[in-house]
Design an enzyme around this catalytic site. Sequence first.
Site, short mmCIF file in Angstrom:
data_model
loop_
_atom_site.label_atom_id
_atom_site.label_comp_id
_atom_site.label_asym_id
_atom_site.label_seq_id
_atom_site.Cartn_x
_atom_site.Cartn_y
_atom_site.Cartn_z
N LYS A 213 -3.43 -10.19 2.11
CA LYS A 213 -4.42 -9.14 1.88
C LYS A 213 -3.97 -7.89 2.58
O LYS A 213 -3.61 -7.93 3.77
CB LYS A 213 -5.79 -9.59 2.44
CG LYS A 213 -6.89 -8.57 2.19
CD LYS A 213 -7.47 -8.72 0.82
CE LYS A 213 -8.26 -7.51 0.36
NZ LYS A 213 -7.42 -6.42 -0.24
N LYS B 100 -4.91 -7.70 12.32
CA LYS B 100 -6.15 -7.01 11.99
C LYS B 100 -7.05 -7.93 11.16
O LYS B 100 -8.24 -8.09 11.43
CB LYS B 100 -5.82 -5.75 11.18
CG LYS B 100 -7.02 -4.93 10.79
CD LYS B 100 -6.72 -3.93 9.69
CE LYS B 100 -5.52 -3.07 9.95
NZ LYS B 100 -5.51 -1.84 9.13
N LYS C 189 1.21 -6.11 2.60
CA LYS C 189 1.10 -4.67 2.34
C LYS C 189 2.11 -4.32 1.26
O LYS C 189 3.12 -5.01 1.09
CB LYS C 189 1.44 -3.88 3.61
CG LYS C 189 0.86 -2.49 3.63
CD LYS C 189 -0.55 -2.49 4.17
CE LYS C 189 -1.20 -1.14 4.09
NZ LYS C 189 -2.47 -1.11 4.83
N GLY D 128 -6.42 -0.31 -1.56
CA GLY D 128 -5.87 1.03 -1.38
C GLY D 128 -5.33 1.26 0.03
O GLY D 128 -5.49 0.44 0.92
N ASP D 129 -4.67 2.37 0.17
CA ASP D 129 -4.22 2.90 1.47
C ASP D 129 -3.92 4.38 1.17
O ASP D 129 -4.45 4.91 0.19
CB ASP D 129 -2.98 2.12 1.98
CG ASP D 129 -2.69 2.37 3.45
OD1 ASP D 129 -3.28 1.70 4.30
OD2 ASP D 129 -1.87 3.26 3.78
#
Length: 447
Positions: A93, A117, A129, A168-169
């Site tokens: 994730k 995290k 990621k 998103g990022d």
Amino acid sequence: MINIDPSLEPVYDTVLKRNAGEVEFHQAVLEVLANLTPVVKKRPEYTRASVIERICEPERQIIFRVPWVDDEGRIQINRGFRVEFNSALGPYKGGLRFHPSVYLGIIKFLGFEQIFKNALTTMPIGGGKGGSDFDPKGRSDGEIMRFCQSFMTELYRHLGEYTDVPAGDIGVGGREIGYLFGQYKRITNRYEAGVLTGKGLTWGGSQVRTEATGYGLVFFVQEMLAADKSSFDGLRVVVSGSGNVAIYAAEKVLQLGGTVLAMSDSNGYIVDEAGIDLDLIKDLKEVRRARIADYATEKGGNYVEGGSIWDVPCDVALPCATQNELGDAGAAALVKSGCQYVAEGANMPTTPTATAILREGGIKFAPGKAANAGGVATSALEMQQNASRDSWAFDYAEQRLHEIMTTIYANCATTADEYGLPGDLVAGANIAGFTQVADAMLALGLI
Ligand code: GLU
């Protein structure tokens, strides 16, 4: 400068050798390893099972070509990435970043941070990621759509609600998630809502996901303030950036009675002593996709091109732009002007030496992997709603986010106490996140 346990030096040397030139990844690994000395002493079983070596090596790395055609009919080629780092706690994730600075080292640092995290959220999610060196700036809606469709045409085979769930990022918001989800749905012929998070509210998204990273950050700082018998009421806050994290951090600060004095973008920063007009920032950034310099033209205040936003005196500083945006000079300026709290909304925005300057200067510091975990935590709440084909009210989703952030703070603070490092939220976050993942990895055997 950063010391690690001698037993971990070979692990770090291997990371340097295997990932040559990927400096951001080295930095992220070193920052975690630096806090693991008491852990390896207390838990020799981690060393016996090579847990730390394994955690530093992604389970899978995918690199692919993304061909697309721009509005002039020219062929463009970008590079796409997905680093599936660790799935001990759940499906991979983590977000997708579209920015010209993206290369494997950036994605690895982000994926590595994401492991710990996500563990801190206590939700069942692993770490990953992805992204591309595609630059969305100045691109038309049609170009963005064609790029997203091409990106997903390769990536879809690696995804799934039980396998890998992007979001998103930087450079990837609701519009991009829509195009990505549309293409996934078309290729697979499945309405698999839980395969992506950050979706729109009418097609499987969760209330509060848009606001979650910024709101969560401010909830976290609220806990830091409460520990000092203080609150946001009347505090002066500087927020760097003006993207999704910055905007909703500022919004929550305002709701809690603080004043936001300054915000920035990659060109410069705006100071408004009367307090930033957030509606105007939202219109400029979310609707018009304009520059923050336009704030001064339309509203007043003082726009500083280039410059460092950390020169603006404040009580609380929230770096919410990007990695390594707060360096030694910024940290020294914050200490000098009497800032008391720094909490990271972005991923790794403070350099290691700047972090040391802040902490030696008596500033209380919250690391991003704890303080900005509200975004991905709410993504996990979105997955939960998708799995049960449900959708929750705004207030309920916000209450769940608030509880999660309170729990993360408490976990970081008590872990720091337990290891004899009271008040050290960096150590607390690294140790609490690491041990959670490491225990699951031990249980799952050598895989
Ligand atoms: N990109 C965000 C982060 O850095 C959110 C990731 C997600 O929601 O999966 O945590």
